[in-house]
Scaffold this motif. Structure first.
Motif, PDB file in Angstrom:
ATOM      1  N   UNK A 159      51.399  58.542 146.019  1.00 27.39           N
ATOM      2  CA  UNK A 159      50.120  58.161 146.628  1.00 27.39           C
ATOM      3  C   UNK A 159      48.952  58.646 145.787  1.00 27.39           C
ATOM      4  N   UNK A 160      47.991  57.738 145.570  1.00 31.03           N
ATOM      5  CA  UNK A 160      46.794  58.114 144.814  1.00 31.03           C
ATOM      6  C   UNK A 160      45.525  57.893 145.638  1.00 31.03           C
ATOM      7  N   UNK A 161      44.457  58.442 145.142  1.00 29.48           N
ATOM      8  CA  UNK A 161      43.174  58.338 145.838  1.00 29.48           C
ATOM      9  C   UNK A 161      42.169  57.596 144.969  1.00 29.48           C
ATOM     10  N   UNK A 162      41.189  56.993 145.631  1.00 34.91           N
ATOM     11  CA  UNK A 162      40.155  56.264 144.896  1.00 34.91           C
ATOM     12  C   UNK A 162      38.765  56.721 145.288  1.00 34.91           C
ATOM     13  N   UNK A 163      37.866  55.758 145.385  1.00 38.90           N
ATOM     14  CA  UNK A 163      36.470  56.088 145.659  1.00 38.90           C
ATOM     15  C   UNK A 163      36.280  56.507 147.114  1.00 38.90           C
ATOM     16  N   UNK A 164      35.070  56.999 147.366  1.00 37.50           N
ATOM     17  CA  UNK A 164      34.786  57.562 148.687  1.00 37.50           C
ATOM     18  C   UNK A 164      33.514  56.974 149.290  1.00 37.50           C
ATOM     19  N   UNK A 165      33.525  56.743 150.595  1.00 39.75           N
ATOM     20  CA  UNK A 165      32.303  56.413 151.328  1.00 39.75           C
ATOM     21  C   UNK A 165      32.028  57.541 152.312  1.00 39.75           C
ATOM     22  N   UNK A 166      30.755  57.660 152.704  1.00 35.43           N
ATOM     23  CA  UNK A 166      30.400  58.715 153.652  1.00 35.43           C
ATOM     24  C   UNK A 166      30.813  58.287 155.066  1.00 35.43           C
ATOM     25  N   UNK A 167      31.429  59.193 155.790  1.00 39.38           N
ATOM     26  CA  UNK A 167      31.754  58.960 157.200  1.00 39.38           C
ATOM     27  C   UNK A 167      31.111  60.099 157.993  1.00 39.38           C
ATOM     28  N   UNK A 168      30.291  59.769 159.004  1.00 37.40           N
ATOM     29  CA  UNK A 168      29.651  60.832 159.792  1.00 37.40           C
ATOM     30  C   UNK A 168      30.704  61.771 160.394  1.00 37.40           C
ATOM     31  N   UNK A 169      30.393  63.046 160.402  1.00 35.23           N
ATOM     32  CA  UNK A 169      31.345  64.052 160.883  1.00 35.23           C
ATOM     33  C   UNK A 169      31.826  63.758 162.310  1.00 35.23           C
TER      34      UNK A 169
END
Lengths: 336, 322
Positions: free
Chosen positions: B163-173
């Motif tokens: 499993x790999x990871x990519x880009x990120x978006x902000x998610x409110x806490x």
């Protein structure tokens, strides 16, 4: 690597014939030169033709209500085709990341000469081309403004465009799809056709016995349970007539496919004669179902009752045909 | 021919092996900041609890079909993720293995480690084309493991997983915490995650399996110890996570109290402790009740907000391996 700004596959033919996914898959694999199989053979070998599910109100959605991700991966895997696919909700926060990834994957696939499948405007379509567009919309995945994708839906030979903004959600602004889904095909390995067919019988037994975990049982029925759900809906009168017609048509096509598939099985293995005979009967009954008026409840119920019996016998005959492997797999006939 | 070696990635086994792997990769890449318990909590991974009827050590990682368990976990962090895996005996494996070698290297080229089933989960943090090898950490040893490209995915279990990871978006806490509670509810109330097999139970039923095995006496003691350690560590993670989030909603504050009490209750249970197995059974039964009450608080919170992801049925998710 040089990235093209536009590319469109030539000589791509898709014909919509009430096999929601298989019509697209057949077109893509045939165009790629990876299969020369007929649709009925593909329906059998990929197990798609053996799968049944209905919404208990017999809505048209029944024809595509199943686990796309798992079933389509397996469809490819059974016949030795490698793929990548992903599905999720379009309202998720991560959707823009995945859309970008999807558009990139689809472009690369087209650059390799292979069309891709995606869910668009409520059906599975084949993406056959792309073109970068500078329109300032800014949702493109390659540094350009946006990407126009070209798709075939099987209803005409015309290839239609949609903007990458509409990936997954579709072009109907009023009714955006909650699902996005795409599948790209990466290669194929030679398979022993006889082994693929035998595996499909085991999987057919599995599909007959097993409820699809993505569907709540109170709203949907799968496999053998489909017949009782249909009978109940018809008798209660609480069903969607247009949806039922569409559902029955797709089921009838699938049954005819399997009948044709089993005739090939019978040609290869005389022992398959009994299973084949039952499936011929199922297909015949479904031709009657298709011809009957959707409000002729008594007639329909009689036909479905008989079809249920015939298909139950067909599955029993399949079980006999592959009994040693069924036994070897103990309680989990689907696990290869 | 090239090579990459990500020196700054350092995995340490403390939590579930998947969480330990994810934590090392994401913190090294600047994709997550904060303590491990927060990652374990936000991803919902801390709540995963499965027990084999004979307490086999595989219980700790058998919390479902990995892609389908880890997918929503990573999604709640706002990260793109791609995984592959399956049975290595399947004919198409060789293709997927070669494909994985390429995308693992591409991920390492971007500075991101990759999760890999050793077993258990570990990290690929480097490669060398000259020798055709990956460098792996298991979180226990300071020494790397070496895996040949050609052997990627081959291990003594029947499956492989990467499993790999990519880009990120902000998610409110708030959204993340709510979703983590919902993941917890799901795991608690889903008795079997690896159907059609029913020898491994999840959540509430996992407690019954644990207690049942202790009662019957027919269990794997090494497995039992491992399950207990992992279970206890996860409850501490949940306690610390909820303690941090308790100002968000009163239900989280309530749930925190139950988990705080639970952590205390189970702090010293062990196979060696005076009272031994018998005391353990009683404490586990009491712990199950506390956890059930905590989950009830999550449910109370959950129903106050729309949940489209669980209202609309999916076209992916649960299915049995085939």
């Amino acid at each position: 690597m040089v990235s093209l700004t536009a590319n469109k596959l030539q000589h791509f033919h898709m014909k919509a014939e009430s096999r929601p996914y298989l019509d697209a898959m057949h077109a893509v694999l045939t165009h790629a030169g990876w299969t020369t199989l007929s649709k009925p053979m593909l329906a059998g070998m990929t197990v798609n033709g053996f799968r049944m599910a209905v919404h208990r109100r017999l809505t048209a959605e029944s024809t595509t209500a199943y686990n796309w991700h798992a079933e389509h991966f397996l469809a490819a895997d059974f016949i030795g085709v490698m793929c990548s696919s992903k599905a999720e909700f379009t309202f998720k926060r991560t959707f823009p990341l995945y859309r970008k990834q999807a558009i990139g994957d689809i472009r690369s696939s087209i650059d390799r000469g292979i069309a891709a499948i995606c869910w668009h405007n409520g059906q599975f379509v084949a993406i056959v081309g792309y073109e970068d567009v500078e329109d300032g919309s800014g949702s493109g995945g390659t540094g350009n403004d946006s990407v126009r994708l070209f798709y075939a839906d099987g209803w005409s030979d015309e290839v239609k465009p949609f903007n990458d903004r509409d990936f997954g959600v579709g072009e109907d602004r009023e009714n955006p799809s909650p699902y996005w889904y795409y599948q790209i095909f990466e290669g194929c390995i030679p398979m022993d056709e006889a082994a693929v067919m035998k595996e499909s019988f085991l999987q057919a037994i599995f599909k007959w016995e097993t409820h699809d975990g993505t569907l709540p049982e109170k709203d949907y029925a799968c496999g053998a349970a489909v017949y009782d759900a249909i009978l109940q809906a018809l008798r209660s009168g609480d069903y969607d007539q247009a949806g039922a017609s569409e559902t029955f048509r797709c089921m009838a096509v699938a049954k005819r496919d399997i009948a044709a598939y089993m005739s090939e099985a019978e040609r290869r293995w005389p022992a398959a004669v009994e299973a084949a005979a039952h499936y011929y009967r199922v297909a015949e009954l479904f031709t009657g179902i298709e011809a009957a008026a959707i409000n002729q409840v008594d007639e329909l119920c009689g036909l479905f009752q008989e079809a249920k019996q015939a298909e139950t016998q067909a599955i029993e005959a399949l079980r006999q045909l592959v009994r040693e492997t069924v036994d070897n797999r103990f309680h989990d006939v689907g696990l290869r | 021919m090239s090579s990459v070696y990500l020196h700054h990635i350092r995995m340490k086994r403390e939590s579930k092996s998947f969480v330990d792997s994810m934590y090392a990769i994401l913190t090294a890449a600047g994709l997550f900041e904060g303590p491990k318990y927060r990652l374990s909590g936000l991803s919902g991974m801390a709540f995963k609890f499965t027990v084999h009827e004979r307490l086999l050590p595989l219980s700790v990682t058998a919390y479902g079909q990995w892609g389908l368990e880890h997918g929503p976990a990573v999604d709640n962090l706002g990260l793109l993720t791609i995984w592959d895996g399956g049975r290595t005996r399947h004919l198409t494996f060789e293709h997927y293995q070669k494909d994985a070698v390429n995308w693992i290297k591409a991920s390492l080229d971007r500075g991101l480690g990759v999760i890999h089933w050793i077993p258990e989960f570990g990290i690929i943090h480097g490669y060398d084309d000259d020798d055709g090898v990956f460098f792996l950490q298991d979180g226990w040893s300071q020494e790397d493991h070496i895996v040949l490209y050609d052997n990627l995915g081959l291990n003594f279990t029947p499956f492989w997983y990467v499993q790999m990871f990519g880009e990120k978006v902000a998610v409110p806490l708030e959204e993340q915490v709510l979703e983590s509670a919902r993941l917890a509810i799901h795991d608690w109330h889903t008795p079997f995650k690896t159907l059609p097999n029913k020898d491994i139970a999840s959540g509430k039923l996992a407690y019954e399996f644990f207690i049942g095995a202790l009662k019957s006496g027919d269990f794997d003691e090494g497995g039992g110890r491992y399950i207990l350690d992992s279970y206890r560590y996860a409850r501490q993670e949940i306690r610390d996570y909820l303690s941090e989030m308790q100002t968000l909603w009163p239900e989280i504050a309530e749930a925190y109290k139950y988990y705080a009490e639970l952590s205390g209750l189970i702090a010293d249970i062990s196979f060696e402790h005076s009272g031994g197995v018998s005391a353990m059974k009683d404490k586990l039964a009491a712990a199950a009740q506390l956890e059930d009450r905590a989950i009830q608080q999550f449910s109370k919170l959950s129903v106050r907000y729309a949940d489209p992801s669980r209202t609309i049925e999916t076209r992916w998710n649960t299915h049995s391996s085939r």
